[in-house]
Design a protein around this motif. Structure first.
Motif, short mmCIF file in Angstrom:
data_model
loop_
_atom_site.label_atom_id
_atom_site.label_comp_id
_atom_site.label_asym_id
_atom_site.label_seq_id
_atom_site.Cartn_x
_atom_site.Cartn_y
_atom_site.Cartn_z
N LEU A 280 0.82 -1.21 0.00
CA LEU A 280 0.00 0.00 0.00
C LEU A 280 0.85 1.25 0.00
O LEU A 280 1.75 1.40 0.84
CB LEU A 280 -0.91 0.00 1.23
CG LEU A 280 -1.73 1.26 1.48
CD1 LEU A 280 -2.73 1.50 0.34
CD2 LEU A 280 -2.45 1.17 2.82
N GLU A 281 0.59 2.13 -0.96
CA GLU A 281 1.14 3.48 -0.96
C GLU A 281 -0.04 4.42 -0.77
O GLU A 281 -0.82 4.65 -1.70
CB GLU A 281 1.90 3.77 -2.25
CG GLU A 281 2.35 5.22 -2.41
CD GLU A 281 3.06 5.76 -1.17
OE1 GLU A 281 2.43 6.55 -0.42
OE2 GLU A 281 4.22 5.38 -0.94
N THR A 282 -0.19 4.96 0.44
CA THR A 282 -1.38 5.76 0.77
C THR A 282 -1.47 7.04 -0.05
O THR A 282 -2.56 7.59 -0.23
CB THR A 282 -1.39 6.09 2.26
OG1 THR A 282 -0.16 6.74 2.61
CG2 THR A 282 -1.54 4.82 3.10
N ALA A 283 -0.33 7.51 -0.57
CA ALA A 283 -0.34 8.73 -1.37
C ALA A 283 -0.79 8.49 -2.80
O ALA A 283 -1.01 9.44 -3.55
CB ALA A 283 1.05 9.37 -1.36
N ASP A 284 -0.92 7.22 -3.19
CA ASP A 284 -1.29 6.90 -4.57
C ASP A 284 -2.80 6.67 -4.65
O ASP A 284 -3.33 5.79 -3.98
CB ASP A 284 -0.53 5.64 -5.03
CG ASP A 284 -0.57 5.45 -6.53
OD1 ASP A 284 -1.63 5.69 -7.13
OD2 ASP A 284 0.46 5.07 -7.10
N PRO A 285 -3.51 7.43 -5.50
CA PRO A 285 -4.98 7.31 -5.56
C PRO A 285 -5.49 6.15 -6.42
O PRO A 285 -6.70 5.95 -6.52
CB PRO A 285 -5.39 8.65 -6.19
CG PRO A 285 -4.25 8.99 -7.09
CD PRO A 285 -3.01 8.51 -6.38
N HIS A 286 -4.60 5.36 -7.00
CA HIS A 286 -5.01 4.37 -8.01
C HIS A 286 -5.24 2.98 -7.39
O HIS A 286 -4.61 2.00 -7.78
CB HIS A 286 -4.01 4.32 -9.15
CG HIS A 286 -3.90 5.62 -9.87
ND1 HIS A 286 -2.81 6.47 -9.74
CD2 HIS A 286 -4.77 6.27 -10.70
CE1 HIS A 286 -3.01 7.56 -10.47
NE2 HIS A 286 -4.19 7.45 -11.06
N THR A 287 -6.14 2.90 -6.43
CA THR A 287 -6.68 1.66 -5.83
C THR A 287 -5.62 0.68 -5.36
O THR A 287 -5.72 -0.52 -5.59
CB THR A 287 -7.65 0.94 -6.81
OG1 THR A 287 -6.93 0.37 -7.89
CG2 THR A 287 -8.72 1.89 -7.32
N TRP A 288 -4.62 1.17 -4.63
CA TRP A 288 -3.61 0.28 -4.07
C TRP A 288 -4.06 -0.37 -2.77
O TRP A 288 -3.36 -1.21 -2.22
CB TRP A 288 -2.29 1.04 -3.86
CG TRP A 288 -1.51 1.15 -5.14
CD1 TRP A 288 -1.64 2.10 -6.10
CD2 TRP A 288 -0.52 0.23 -5.61
NE1 TRP A 288 -0.79 1.86 -7.15
CE2 TRP A 288 -0.07 0.72 -6.87
CE3 TRP A 288 0.05 -0.93 -5.11
CZ2 TRP A 288 0.90 0.05 -7.62
CZ3 TRP A 288 1.02 -1.58 -5.85
CH2 TRP A 288 1.43 -1.09 -7.09
N THR A 289 -5.23 -0.04 -2.28
CA THR A 289 -5.65 -0.58 -0.98
C THR A 289 -5.93 -2.08 -1.01
O THR A 289 -5.97 -2.73 0.05
CB THR A 289 -6.93 0.13 -0.49
OG1 THR A 289 -7.94 0.04 -1.51
CG2 THR A 289 -6.65 1.59 -0.19
N ASP A 290 -6.12 -2.67 -2.19
CA ASP A 290 -6.44 -4.10 -2.26
C ASP A 290 -5.34 -4.92 -2.95
O ASP A 290 -5.58 -5.99 -3.50
CB ASP A 290 -7.76 -4.32 -2.99
CG ASP A 290 -7.77 -3.75 -4.40
OD1 ASP A 290 -6.80 -3.06 -4.78
OD2 ASP A 290 -8.75 -4.00 -5.13
N ASN A 291 -4.10 -4.41 -2.92
CA ASN A 291 -2.98 -5.08 -3.58
C ASN A 291 -2.14 -5.86 -2.57
O ASN A 291 -1.76 -5.33 -1.52
CB ASN A 291 -2.11 -4.06 -4.31
CG ASN A 291 -2.80 -3.53 -5.56
OD1 ASN A 291 -3.91 -3.93 -5.87
ND2 ASN A 291 -2.15 -2.63 -6.26
N TYR A 292 -1.86 -7.12 -2.90
CA TYR A 292 -1.17 -8.01 -1.97
C TYR A 292 -0.12 -8.85 -2.69
O TYR A 292 -0.34 -9.31 -3.82
CB TYR A 292 -2.17 -8.95 -1.29
CG TYR A 292 -3.05 -8.28 -0.27
CD1 TYR A 292 -2.75 -8.33 1.09
CD2 TYR A 292 -4.19 -7.58 -0.67
CE1 TYR A 292 -3.57 -7.71 2.02
CE2 TYR A 292 -5.01 -6.95 0.26
CZ TYR A 292 -4.70 -7.03 1.60
OH TYR A 292 -5.50 -6.40 2.54
#
Length: 336
Positions: A280-292
């Motif tokens: 997760l890169e919180t500064a990136d708006p391109h839906t990184w919240t579900d990347n594993y």
């Protein structure tokens, strides 16, 4: 699929794309898209071109396409096939295309019909990505890396037969018409109806060696410029990222002289049955919240992620993408 109101509201072109992604090869892409070139490109870019940005070749409404892609990801509507692994995901068949596999036909037109080369195929599991094989019985194919398939005992013009792959394929193949190649992973090609010694022919992967486990961090590396020489890799990408951020050539890699650690990447949540680290890169708006990034449960590697520098006291590897402006210069993957 149509029980969800969300999918009902998707514009026609994209609805067709979703249907295709779910039902796969049972409906042809060209037929379902009804000559809509944009629809075809949207599908082909995602599933056939290494699961790349499906909006890359959409000439109009690109911003709308990117926004829709984000919604599709959140609804878990997109699917992407993993690359085929040698030799487990491949097989030879001298009796037609086997169930559960996609194949390329292997034939020599000069062979007599009684030698039954008309039903011979080299195949890979249909749950895996198409490796890009092409067969030629008229010399190597320009722009591809080709392996000569030759049985010297067969008089039926096998001297110009080649199995070819894209130049960037991770599979470097070798052929032997007199048994397995020592120390390599090989698949037998056999045609019992052909009397010209087609019982000892093998296709092998060139860089296969008995391997020990990969050691952290010295046997691992990050690459933002394709697969480096001497490494095997898992691709790391977020389809919602704009093409200008160049995530299509980003890989996490390990030395090819080591055992495969079993990494799998998911941009749609953790993978069931695996131990997964959220990237997760919180500064990136391109839906990184579900990347594993996931590993088998029995892996010795227990990983931790930090998007703001190394973790003190841990062995860490930097993940960096200079073309992405959203602070991808201070992200580290560490062993716990």
């Amino acid at each position: 699929l149509f029980r969800h109101n969300f999918c009902k509201r998707i514009p026609g072109m994209f609805r067709i794309t979703l249907i295709l992604l779910f039902i796969g090869a049972s409906v042809g892409v060209v037929e379902a898209c009804k000559n809509d070139k944009t629809c075809y490109k949207l599908f082909a870019n995602y599933e056939k071109k290494d699961c790349g940005d499906p909006c890359a070749d959409v000439p109009n409404n690109k911003n709308k396409c990117q926004k829709l892609l984000v919604k599709l990801k959140k609804k878990n509507c997109l699917r992407c096939k993993e690359p085929a692994v040698w030799p487990d995901d491949f097989r030879w068949s001298n009796a037609g295309q086997p169930d559960g596999y996609n194949c390329i036909q292997i034939r020599e037109p000069a062979e007599p019909a009684t030698h039954t080369w008309n039903d011979n195929y080299f195949c890979w599991k249909n749950t895996r990505r198409d490796p890009g094989f092409k067969w030629s019985y008229a010399g190597p194919i320009a722009g591809m890396k080709c392996t000569r398939i030759l049985e010297t005992a067969d008089p039926h013009t096998w001297a110009d037969n080649y199995l070819c792959l894209p130049q960037n394929s991770p599979h470097n193949l070798r052929w032997n018409s007199a048994g397995k190649i020592n120390g390599k992973a090989c698949i037998q090609w056999r045609e019992p109806a052909d009397p010209h010694t087609w019982n000892d022919n093998w296709l092998c992967k060139d860089n296969f060696k008995p391997k020990g486990p990969a050691e952290w961090p010295q046997d691992f590396r990050w690459s933002n410029a394709g697969i480096p020489s001497g490494y095997d890799c898992v691709q790391i990408k977020e389809p919602a990222e704009p093409s200008a951020h160049t995530w299509n050539d980003n890989f996490f890699c390990w030395r090819d002289i080591r055992e495969t650690p079993g990494f799998r990447w998911s941009h749609a949540g953790p993978i069931t049955g695996m131990k997964c680290t959220r990237i997760l890169e919180t500064a990136d708006p391109h839906t990184w919240t579900d990347n594993y990034l996931c590993l088998p449960q029995n892996s010795p590697h227990n990983l931790r992620w930090n998007s703001a520098g190394k973790i003190n006291g841990k062995a860490c590897i930097q993940w960096r993408e200079p073309a992405d402006p959203h602070t991808w210069n201070d992200n580290w993957l560490c062993k716990d």
